[in-house]
Design a protein around this motif. Structure first.
Motif, mmCIF file in Angstrom:
data_model
loop_
_atom_site.group_PDB
_atom_site.id
_atom_site.type_symbol
_atom_site.label_atom_id
_atom_site.label_comp_id
_atom_site.label_asym_id
_atom_site.label_seq_id
_atom_site.Cartn_x
_atom_site.Cartn_y
_atom_site.Cartn_z
ATOM 1 N N UNK A 259 1.820 -59.099 32.088
ATOM 2 C CA UNK A 259 1.854 -57.672 31.815
ATOM 3 C C UNK A 259 0.516 -57.184 31.260
ATOM 4 N N UNK A 260 -0.098 -57.993 30.412
ATOM 5 C CA UNK A 260 -1.404 -57.595 29.865
ATOM 6 C C UNK A 260 -2.453 -57.527 30.977
ATOM 7 N N UNK A 261 -2.355 -58.410 31.969
ATOM 8 C CA UNK A 261 -3.303 -58.388 33.087
ATOM 9 C C UNK A 261 -3.084 -57.169 33.968
ATOM 10 N N UNK A 262 -1.817 -56.826 34.213
ATOM 11 C CA UNK A 262 -1.510 -55.655 35.023
ATOM 12 C C UNK A 262 -2.037 -54.393 34.355
ATOM 13 N N UNK A 263 -1.868 -54.307 33.065
ATOM 14 C CA UNK A 263 -2.316 -53.131 32.334
ATOM 15 C C UNK A 263 -3.824 -53.082 32.155
ATOM 16 N N UNK A 327 6.512 -51.251 38.493
ATOM 17 C CA UNK A 327 5.374 -52.149 38.693
ATOM 18 C C UNK A 327 5.401 -52.544 40.158
ATOM 19 N N UNK A 328 4.279 -52.436 40.832
ATOM 20 C CA UNK A 328 4.225 -52.752 42.254
ATOM 21 C C UNK A 328 4.081 -54.263 42.470
ATOM 22 N N UNK A 329 4.587 -54.727 43.586
ATOM 23 C CA UNK A 329 4.516 -56.147 43.905
ATOM 24 C C UNK A 329 3.078 -56.612 44.012
ATOM 25 N N UNK A 330 2.197 -55.781 44.566
ATOM 26 C CA UNK A 330 0.805 -56.211 44.679
ATOM 27 C C UNK A 330 0.158 -56.373 43.303
ATOM 28 N N UNK A 331 0.602 -55.587 42.311
ATOM 29 C CA UNK A 331 0.083 -55.746 40.951
ATOM 30 C C UNK A 331 0.530 -57.086 40.362
ATOM 31 N N UNK A 333 1.429 -59.791 42.045
ATOM 32 C CA UNK A 333 0.756 -60.877 42.762
ATOM 33 C C UNK A 333 -0.703 -61.016 42.329
ATOM 34 N N UNK A 334 -1.353 -59.881 42.088
ATOM 35 C CA UNK A 334 -2.745 -59.921 41.636
ATOM 36 C C UNK A 334 -2.841 -60.576 40.254
ATOM 37 N N UNK A 335 -1.913 -60.241 39.363
ATOM 38 C CA UNK A 335 -1.925 -60.834 38.021
ATOM 39 C C UNK A 335 -1.675 -62.338 38.088
ATOM 40 N N UNK A 336 -0.750 -62.750 38.954
ATOM 41 C CA UNK A 336 -0.509 -64.183 39.130
ATOM 42 C C UNK A 336 -1.778 -64.879 39.623
ATOM 43 N N UNK A 337 -2.448 -64.264 40.584
ATOM 44 C CA UNK A 337 -3.667 -64.854 41.135
ATOM 45 C C UNK A 337 -4.753 -64.947 40.066
#
Length: 430
Positions: A259-263, A327-331, A333-337
């Motif tokens: 969540x911190x990465x998405x934000x 929260x979008x799926x691409x967000x 997936x990007x945070x996981x990456x």
């Protein structure tokens, strides 16, 4: 072969990971004791102990320690955090015995000479002064002090000028004797290392270290939140907005990291795009999540000019609220990456890998395989993140601000913005 772990007869844990094609070794001793373990009259002593580590032992002077490691092209250092202290070195593979001997000498026979202590106390006073003169440093100290008011977890690691000047060699010896024991220590090496040979060297030099640290464990932390403002005549304002986070062991820890990465985890993050790129309200903004053994803190840091503060804070709070709704799926997936790439990149550094292994053993009692971490991340869903957000950002906030902060909204208004309009409530994802 992965990480190999052995335990000495005195209970000391020894772990290694051979990293092919690396000619050097990063090794060290990590102690599960930091500034949080200090008593009320010891504020700053854990950090002072770290500074004194290389100032002489019964058989080596400060010069001997420095010259012996640098004669072979090696490096030696130490670090203090809230919950740990580490003493570490980096050398060529043939110099592992020397590095272990130096570290063991420091841990078992440091003198804490009075003259050396006086000099190092003066150095730390300068360090405290420098931190106070650096707004983007001091705002984080004030942030944690406010989030965990009147608790060791919230105190600055450096201590205060009054406490640092008061310490004697006996107090440092007593703190070390009370907090350092084989049951709280991990010795780790990563790089060009053979496990059995490394264990034998550690056994020779640290096998007789006391089995248990008699000192008490730190009291449980209690997040309280609140408000701190320091109006200074500066060009910019440093603002940290935070909430109660999650401890390392709880279910939502890794979800909080994502969540911190998405934000605010990079240039593509929500905060960077909305606050900096689209609106130009600050020159720096990011999110962070710090986990501790029994609690955590989730925060947003922004640096901005005086004229943008009034508009900035509502925009920040609005972006936090939006993550409770979608929260979008691409967000995700990007945070996981990002998390995976950061883990892999740090694993390519022997020093980072040794630190990772030590931290995992102290927190979880074992090394955690990268594959296991990836499985945990893969199990985090959008529903789980939005649910976490809707709970996380309705806790009592912590606000810390340093600079020209006269136009910053009142604390009550900041808290009010977080509850109106209400979040869409969701059932906790399982």
């Amino acid at each position: 072969m992965g990480v190999e772990v052995s335990r000495l007869s005195n209970g000391l844990t020894v772990a290694t990971e051979n990293l092919p094609h690396i000619e050097t070794v990063a090794l060290g001793v990590w102690v599960k004791s930091g500034s949080r373990n200090e008593r009320d009259d010891e504020h700053g002593i854990a950090h002072l102990l770290e500074h004194m580590a290389f100032k002489g032992t019964g058989s080596r002077s400060a010069w001997d320690i420095a010259s012996q490691i640098e004669d072979v092209g090696g490096e030696i250092n130490a670090a203090t955090s809230v919950e740990t202290t580490s003493f570490y070195a980096r050398v060529l593979r043939d110099d592992i015995p020397l590095a272990i001997d130096l570290l063991a000498d420091i841990l078992m026979d440091s003198r804490f000479d009075a003259d050396e202590l006086a000099r190092e106390q003066h150095v730390i006073l300068q360090e405290i002064g420098a931190a106070h003169d650096t707004p983007d440093d001091i705002v984080f100290d004030r942030f944690t002090e406010t989030a965990f008011r009147h608790q060791t977890l919230g105190r600055s690691i450096l201590g205060t000028p009054e406490t640092v000047k008061s310490f004697t060699p006996k107090q440092i010896h007593d703190f070390m004797a009370r907090q350092y024991g084989a049951d709280r220590m991990v010795v780790v090496a990563a790089g060009a290392v053979k496990h059995d040979e490394f264990v034998r060297e550690v056994e020779k030099r640290l096998g007789s270290f006391r089995e248990k640290a008699p000192g008490e464990a730190p009291s449980s932390a209690n997040y309280v939140g609140g408000d701190y403002r320091e109006d200074r005549d500066l060009m910019d304002a440093q603002i940290v907005l935070g909430f109660e986070g999650r401890a390392y062991h709880v279910r939502d820890f890794y979800a909080s990291q994502l969540l911190s990465m998405i934000l605010g985890g990079g240039m593509s993050s929500r905060l960077f795009q909305e606050v900096r790129e689209k609106r130009g309200l600050c020159y720096s903004v990011y999110a962070f999540h710090w986990g501790f053994s029994d609690t955590g803190v989730f925060g947003i840091h922004a640096a901005t000019g005086k004229e943008d503060i009034e508009e900035l804070v509502p925009v920040l709070l609005g972006e936090l609220q939006k993550t409770g709704d979608f929260i979008h799926l691409d967000e995700l997936n990007r945070a996981r990456a990002q998390y995976r790439a950061g883990l892999m990149m740090s694993s390519e550094s022997a020093a980072s890998r040794a630190s990772q292994i030590a931290r995992q053993i102290m927190l979880f009692g074992r090394p955690v395989a990268k594959e296991e971490l990836m499985e945990r991340l893969a199990g985090i869903t959008i529903e789980r993140l939005t649910d976490l957000s809707s709970r996380l950002f309705t806790t009592k906030p912590t606000v810390a601000a340093v600079g020209p902060v006269g136009t910053l909204a009142a604390f009550e208004d900041v808290a009010g913005m977080l509850t109106a309009p209400p979040f869409t409530m969701r059932k906790l994802a399982v």
